[in-house]
Design a protein around this motif. Structure first.
Motif, short mmCIF file in Angstrom:
data_model
loop_
_atom_site.label_atom_id
_atom_site.label_comp_id
_atom_site.label_asym_id
_atom_site.label_seq_id
_atom_site.Cartn_x
_atom_site.Cartn_y
_atom_site.Cartn_z
N ARG A 4 44.74 10.06 42.14
CA ARG A 4 43.44 10.47 41.58
C ARG A 4 43.08 11.88 42.06
NH1 ARG A 4 41.62 5.12 42.78
NH2 ARG A 4 40.49 5.94 44.61
N ALA A 5 43.36 12.17 43.34
CA ALA A 5 43.05 13.50 43.87
C ALA A 5 43.89 14.57 43.17
CB ALA A 5 43.30 13.52 45.38
N ASP B 255 45.14 14.35 40.17
CA ASP B 255 44.63 14.48 38.81
C ASP B 255 43.38 15.37 38.78
OD1 ASP B 255 46.64 12.93 37.81
OD2 ASP B 255 45.46 11.08 37.71
N THR B 256 42.54 15.21 39.80
CA THR B 256 41.32 16.03 39.88
C THR B 256 41.69 17.50 40.09
OG1 THR B 256 40.07 14.17 40.81
CG2 THR B 256 39.16 16.38 41.13
N CYS B 257 42.63 17.72 41.00
CA CYS B 257 43.08 19.11 41.24
C CYS B 257 43.66 19.72 39.97
CB CYS B 257 44.13 19.14 42.35
SG CYS B 257 43.47 18.82 44.00
N SER B 258 44.47 18.96 39.26
CA SER B 258 45.08 19.46 38.03
C SER B 258 44.01 19.79 37.01
CB SER B 258 46.03 18.40 37.48
OG SER B 258 46.67 18.86 36.31
N ALA B 259 42.99 18.94 36.92
CA ALA B 259 41.90 19.21 35.97
C ALA B 259 41.15 20.48 36.34
CB ALA B 259 40.95 18.00 35.93
N VAL B 260 40.90 20.68 37.64
CA VAL B 260 40.19 21.89 38.10
C VAL B 260 41.03 23.13 37.79
CG1 VAL B 260 39.37 23.13 40.14
CG2 VAL B 260 38.87 20.70 39.87
N ASP C 169 43.30 23.49 35.50
CA ASP C 169 43.33 23.73 34.06
C ASP C 169 42.03 24.37 33.59
OD1 ASP C 169 45.85 22.66 33.90
OD2 ASP C 169 45.20 20.67 33.23
N ARG D 263 54.11 10.57 39.71
CA ARG D 263 52.87 9.90 39.34
C ARG D 263 53.15 8.58 38.62
NH1 ARG D 263 49.14 9.19 35.53
NH2 ARG D 263 46.94 9.57 36.02
#
Length: 417
Positions: free
Chosen positions: A187-188, A190-195, A197, A225
């Motif tokens: 989840r962390a 995924d959050t980093c990847s979203a930020v 992007d 993942r």
């Protein structure tokens, strides 16, 4: 009295005097009064050859033969036929020789001059009966030895299962913790990847974004993942299976109490299957069609599991004897409630039991396996457990397509049987 015997008693008379031999034959006819067959040898050498190739129930031995005499004659015959009662017939009143022969295992030492039909018949009957009693004692001694051996193995297995259980608990706890943390870590990421992007259009040359993209590429983050949680889940599943085997092993190794208890038949079969997988995995698979009624019986669970393991082990060996790669071995265990009893059927698709030996498979120590590969006790003990200890029945059906052992046990009742 000699119990009813289907076949005549086989007697070997070792006597070189034709008159004495004729007299003994007459005495046997009038004194034994049961069907018998007499083979005669006039010398020791042919007698020893006969004993090597043809077992007998009784030996009548004259110690004075053309090719051997005295105590040596007795010892050579005894060594050639250690299980047959030997009645020494002699014309010599040698008290020391008589005592020595009796001490070394002779059934009796009879003087020809005082021999009667009644005396000879009685001596033979006593000899046969004593031999049967001795065989029975030896059988019980072997069974007792086997029981002690199984008890020791059971205690060892219970100890090993207990020792394994503690580290398994640690591994399970750590694995669950790791799975939880991996989930949080994904989840962390995924959050980093979203930020990243979101920031990429505004800062296309940011060294932080470049470093993150390099990290994702080098680690193959997409693959991790997907696969890491799956690998941990499979490990957890395997660990649960190990726990089931350990618990089943503990129940198998458990010593039965003095009184019967309520036993779930489906659980009984599940425990036996868990332990039996190591026996059959190289030659067959085990299928279980459980009893829909989930019935219980009154019995001794450890003994009943041992019965199932013995039958499954025999089935696996029968399947393995086919030795054809194209043959897929299958052992199927079904259980179903029928009236006041429950019936277990253990079927294998092996070669079947040869009709010539089918009537002997429950005999103690009977086996068709090579020396050292079987004691011939498992089915005899299994039948005793089912019939004597549980008031049930153990039978079988067999043809060239396989064998089915059928165990019938009375259902649990609130009152002791």
């Amino acid at each position: 009295m000699i119990p009813d015997i289907a076949a005549p008693i086989r007697i070997l008379l070792i006597e070189d005097n034709p008159v004495d031999a004729k007299l003994v034959s007459v005495y046997l006819k009038h004194g034994l009064r049961v069907p018998h067959e007499v083979s005669q040898c006039t010398e020791l050498a042919p007698a020893l050859t006969l004993l090597k190739n043809q077992p007998v129930e009784v030996i009548l031995l004259d110690l004075s033969l053309p090719d051997c005499s005295g105590y040596t004659t007795f010892t050579m015959v005894r060594d050639a036929a250690p299980d047959a009662p030997i009645v020494v017939l002699t014309g010599s009143e040698d008290e020391a020789l008589a005592v020595q022969a009796i001490q070394e295992g002779a059934q009796d030492y009879l003087l020809k001059s005082s021999l009667t039909a009644a005396m000879l018949g009685r001596t033979i009957r006593y000899g046969i009966e004593r031999r049967r009693l001795q065989d029975g004692l030896r059988q019980r001694d072997r069974q007792l030895h086997t029981a002690h051996k199984l008890e020791a193995v059971g205690q060892l297995a219970a100890g090993v299962a207990h020792e394994i259980n503690t580290p398994l608990q640690f591994i399970g706890d750590n694995l669950r913790f790791t799975m939880d943390q991996i989930t949080a870590l994904v989840r962390a990421l995924d959050t980093c990847s979203a930020v990243m992007d979101a920031e990429r259009p505004s800062h296309p040359r940011s060294p932080h974004i470049t470093a993150f993209d390099t990290f994702v590429k080098e680690c193959d983050l997409g693959f991790l993942r997907e696969e890491l949680p799956r690998a941990l889940s499979e490990s957890a599943s395997g660990l649960d299976h190990i726990k089931e085997i350990v618990q089943a092993l503990k129940r198998v190794a458990m010593t039965d109490g003095a009184l019967p208890v309520s036993v779930s038949v489906n659980q009984l079969i599940a425990d036996a299957m868990a332990v039996a997988q190591g026996i059959v995995k190289h030659c067959a698979r085990i299928d279980h069609i459980p009893d829909p009624a989930s019935s219980s019986i009154r019995g001794f669970p450890a003994s009943l599991i041992q019965v199932l393991l013995d039958i499954v082990s025999n089935a696996a060996q029968a399947i393995q004897s086919l030795r054809t790669p194209a043959h897929v071995g299958v052992i199927t265990i079904t259980s179903a409630t029928t009236g006041s009893s429950i019936e277990l059927r253990i079927h294998d698709n092996g070669p079947g039991i040869p009709p010539a030996v089918a009537h002997r498979i429950f005999e103690p120590f009977f086996t068709t396996k090579p020396v050292g590969q079987g004691s011939g006790q498992s089915l005899a003990i299994a039948r005793a457990i089912i019939v004597n200890d549980h008031g049930g029945d153990l039978t079988f059906e067999s043809d060239d397509t396989g064998t089915t052992f059928i165990v019938r046990l009375p259902l649990w009742t609130s009152q002791p049987p």
